[in-house]
Design a protein around this motif. Structure first.
Motif, PDB file in Angstrom:
ATOM      1  N   LEU A 237      76.465  20.116 -75.165  1.00 44.87           N
ATOM      2  CA  LEU A 237      76.352  18.752 -75.692  1.00 44.87           C
ATOM      3  C   LEU A 237      76.133  18.819 -77.187  1.00 44.87           C
ATOM      4  CD1 LEU A 237      73.916  17.019 -73.135  1.00 44.87           C
ATOM      5  CD2 LEU A 237      76.390  16.688 -73.304  1.00 44.87           C
ATOM      6  N   GLU A 240      75.060  14.442 -80.863  1.00 47.98           N
ATOM      7  CA  GLU A 240      75.362  13.040 -80.552  1.00 47.98           C
ATOM      8  C   GLU A 240      75.438  12.788 -79.052  1.00 47.98           C
ATOM      9  OE1 GLU A 240      75.827  14.067 -84.380  1.00 47.98           O
ATOM     10  OE2 GLU A 240      77.246  14.850 -82.888  1.00 47.98           O
ATOM     11  N   LYS A 242      77.517  14.285 -76.734  1.00 51.81           N
ATOM     12  CA  LYS A 242      78.856  14.307 -76.148  1.00 51.81           C
ATOM     13  C   LYS A 242      79.304  15.750 -75.913  1.00 51.81           C
ATOM     14  CE  LYS A 242      80.400   9.965 -78.279  1.00 51.81           C
ATOM     15  NZ  LYS A 242      81.448   9.308 -79.085  1.00 51.81           N
ATOM     16  N   ALA A 436      83.821  16.161 -69.964  1.00 56.33           N
ATOM     17  CA  ALA A 436      83.403  15.127 -70.917  1.00 56.33           C
ATOM     18  C   ALA A 436      83.321  13.761 -70.242  1.00 56.33           C
ATOM     19  CB  ALA A 436      84.369  15.087 -72.094  1.00 56.33           C
ATOM     20  N   GLU A 440      79.801  11.589 -69.559  1.00 52.11           N
ATOM     21  CA  GLU A 440      79.657  10.222 -70.077  1.00 52.11           C
ATOM     22  C   GLU A 440      79.276   9.250 -68.951  1.00 52.11           C
ATOM     23  OE1 GLU A 440      81.967   7.028 -72.982  1.00 52.11           O
ATOM     24  OE2 GLU A 440      82.924   8.909 -72.426  1.00 52.11           O
ATOM     25  N   PRO A 446      76.923   8.219 -74.595  1.00 53.31           N
ATOM     26  CA  PRO A 446      76.377   9.461 -75.165  1.00 53.31           C
ATOM     27  C   PRO A 446      75.000   9.765 -74.571  1.00 53.31           C
ATOM     28  CG  PRO A 446      77.289   8.055 -76.896  1.00 53.31           C
ATOM     29  CD  PRO A 446      77.278   7.231 -75.643  1.00 53.31           C
ATOM     30  N   CYS A 447      74.753  11.017 -74.282  1.00 54.14           N
ATOM     31  CA  CYS A 447      73.488  11.411 -73.647  1.00 54.14           C
ATOM     32  C   CYS A 447      72.349  11.422 -74.663  1.00 54.14           C
ATOM     33  CB  CYS A 447      73.618  12.784 -73.025  1.00 54.14           C
ATOM     34  SG  CYS A 447      74.852  12.897 -71.714  1.00 54.14           S
TER      35      CYS A 447
END
Length: 451
Positions: A237, A240, A242, A436, A440, A446-447
Motif C-alpha cells: 500500500l 495514500e 492504494k 487494487a 479499494e 483509499p485505505c
C-alpha cells in the motif's frame, strides 16, 4: 463509549493486586483466577505447555489454552471480540491483524502496564517491535514467536568445486549466497536439472529444481513476494492507501520467472511443502522463506546424503518481518492476570526455555545468547545470528499493510489474484489490477494508514 470502557478496564487492571509468587504456589485450585488463551494449534503452543505451567506455579491463575487451526484463528477471535463475549482473555494476532484489533477496541493497550518494565520492552528486537507491538503511540502486547524470513540453501551444492566451476563459466561470476534477486534467479536456473543429468558429479535419479516456492493458495505467497516488492522501494500500500499496480506487477513478473525453476507442486504447497521438498532432495534453495523453519530444514543433512544446510539474509537484505503478538482482550474479566501472562510468555526466562525447545525467540538477549551459537545448538538455533543481522539491516522498516486497520482483511484476500497469476490463469498485470480493485472495495476507497 468503547474507548471509555477500554480505559475503565485498563485502570481496574492496573490497580488490581495479585498474590506474591510464594503465596501463589500454595493457592487452592478453587481460588485460581481462570484466563483463556486462544492460540495456534501445533508446535507453537505445544512448546509453551511447560511455560504455561510455570506461570501457574507463580500466580494464582489457571490458564485454559484453546488450540485453533491457524486458518480459523482470525475469524474465531473476531467473532468473540465483536460480541464482547469475554471467551478469550489473551488472543494471538498475526502482524497484519494488530491495527484492526487495536483500532476497533478489541484489545487493551499495555503502555501503562509496561511503564515500569521498559527493559523488557527494549529487549524485543526493535524492528520486530515496531511491526508487532506498536500502533498509534501505544504498546499492544508482546510477540512471543517470530517467523521472519531469510534464505535457506544447500551449502554443499554451493561449495562443490564442479558446480562452482560450471556456474562461473555460465554466468561469469562466482557461485555464492546471492546478494541480489537477479543472482538468486540465476542460481535457480543453474541448479534446475532433469533426471539423468549430474549434480555434484553424480547422476540424478529424479528431477532436481533450483528453488522451492510457496505458490499454493495460501497467504504465504505474499509473504514470499514482500521482500522483492520492498527491495524496489515499494509496499503493498502506498502512503495514500492504494495498491501500487506497477510495482506489484513487476514483483509478480519476477516471481513468475522463478516458477519455471520450482517443482510443479509449488502451486499447491506452503512452507511445510517446501521443507518436505528440501528434505527429499528436490530443491537447492528457498526464496524469501521463514527462518523459524530452520530446525526443519537442517534435517536435510540426515535425509540427503552429503547435504549441508546454510542460512543467510535474503537478497537485497529485504524480507518479510512478522511475529505472533499476544494481546489482552478488552472484554476480559481478568485483564491484570491476562497482562501478567503476556509479560511472562514474552519475557526473558520463558523465551530462553522456548528457544531450547526449538522456538524462534523475539528477544535480542535470547537471540544473542552465546549458548545458542554453540555447535551443539545449531540444529535448533543455527538461524539466530542471521535473524539478528536481518533485524539490524531492516531497522526502522515499516509496512503500510501492517498499519491499516483493514490489513488483516487485505492480507486474507491477497493470495487469490497472486496465486491465480502464479498458476498461469491471469497475467501479472491482471493480478496487480485485481488486487487494487479488491483492496479499494475492502477499504471503501483509499485505505487509512495509522502508524
Amino acid at each position: 463509549m468503547k474507548s471509555m470502557l477500554k480505559k475503565g478496564l485498563l485502570a481496574a487492571a492496573l490497580m488490581a493486586s495479585t498474590a506474591p509468587a510464594a503465596m501463589a504456589q500454595e493457592c487452592a485450585d478453587a481460588d485460581r483466577v481462570p484466563i483463556t488463551w486462544s492460540t495456534i494449534a501445533g508446535f507453537y503452543t505445544d512448546a509453551m505447555a511447560e511455560l504455561v505451567s510455570g506461570f501457574e506455579a507463580g500466580h494464582c491463575v489457571k490458564v485454559n489454552v484453546v488450540n485453533i487451526d491457524n486458518s480459523q484463528l482470525y475469524n474465531k477471535q473476531v467473532i468473540e471480540m465483536v460480541g464482547q463475549t469475554g471467551a478469550y482473555d489473551v488472543v494471538t494476532l498475526e502482524t497484519s491483524e494488530k491495527a484492526e484489533f487495536a483500532e476497533n477496541g478489541f484489545i487493551l493497550p499495555m503502555t501503562e502496564y509496561f511503564a515500569d518494565k521498559k527493559a523488557q520492552l527494549d529487549d524485543v528486537a526493535p524492528t520486530l517491535a515496531a511491526l508487532t507491538t506498536q500502533y498509534k503511540d501505544d504498546v499492544w502486547g508482546l510477540p512471543y514467536y517470530t517467523y521472519t524470513a531469510g534464505y535457506i540453501y544447500r551449502a554443499d551444492l554451493f561449495d562443490d568445486p564442479t558446480e562452482k566451476e560450471a556456474f562461473k563459466k555460465r554466468f561469469n561470476y562466482d557461485l555464492a549466497v546471492p546478494t541480489t534477486w537477479a543472482q538468486h534467479r540465476d542460481i535457480a536456473e543453474f541448479f534446475t536439472r532433469k533426471a539423468g543429468e549430474t549434480l555434484k558429479g553424480e547422476k540424478l535419479t529424479k528431477d532436481f529444481y533450483g528453488v522451492g516456492l510457496m505458490a499454493g493458495p495460501f497467504p504465504e505467497i505474499q509473504d514470499e513476494m514482500s521482500g522483492v516488492l520492498w527491495s524496489q522501494g515499494a509496499d503493498w500500500l502506498t502512503d495514500e492507501g492504494k495498491v501500487p499496480v506497477d510495482a506489484v506487477e513487476k514483483a509478480m513478473n519476477d516471481y513468475l520467472e522463478l516458477v519455471k525453476y520450482a517443482p510443479p507442486a509449488a502451486l499447491t504447497v506452503t512452507y511445510d511443502g517446501v521443507m518436505n521438498q528440501m528434505k527429499d532432495g528436490q530443491i537447492a534453495q528457498t526464496y524469501s522463506f521463514f527462518l523459524d523453519q530452520w530446525p526443519n530444514a537442517v534435517q536435510t543433512e540426515t535425509s540427503v546424503a552429503g547435504a549441508k544446510m546454510g542460512v543467510a539474509e535474503a537478497p537485497e537484505k529485504k524480507a518479510y518481518i512478522g511475529g505472533f503478538l499476544l494481546a489482552v482482550s478488552a472484554s476480559s474479566a481478568h485483564p491484570k492476570e491476562a497482562m501478567d501472562f503476556v509479560a511472562h510468555i514474552g519475557g526473558h526466562d520463558a523465551q530462553m526455555e522456548f528457544a531450547k525447545a526449538g522456538g524462534t525467540s523475539t528477544l535480542m538477549s535470547v537471540l544473542s545468547d552465546p549458548a545458542f551459537a554453540a555447535p551443539e545448538s545449531r540444529g535448533k538455533t543455527g538461524h539466530f545470528s542471521t535473524l539478528l543481522e536481518i533485524f539490524d539491516s531492516m531497522k526502522g522498516f515499516r509496512s503500510n499493510l501492517f498499519d491499516t486497520p483493514f490489513g488483516a482483511k487485505i492480507y486474507n484476500t491477497m493470495q487469490i489474484p497472486l496465486q491465480s497469476a502464479a498458476a498461469g490463469q491471469i497475467s501479472a498485470r491482471q493480478a496487480a489490477e485485481r488486487l487494487a480493485v479488491e483492496v479499494e472495495k475492502i477499504c471503501g476507497g483509499p485505505c487509512p494508514i495509522g502508524k
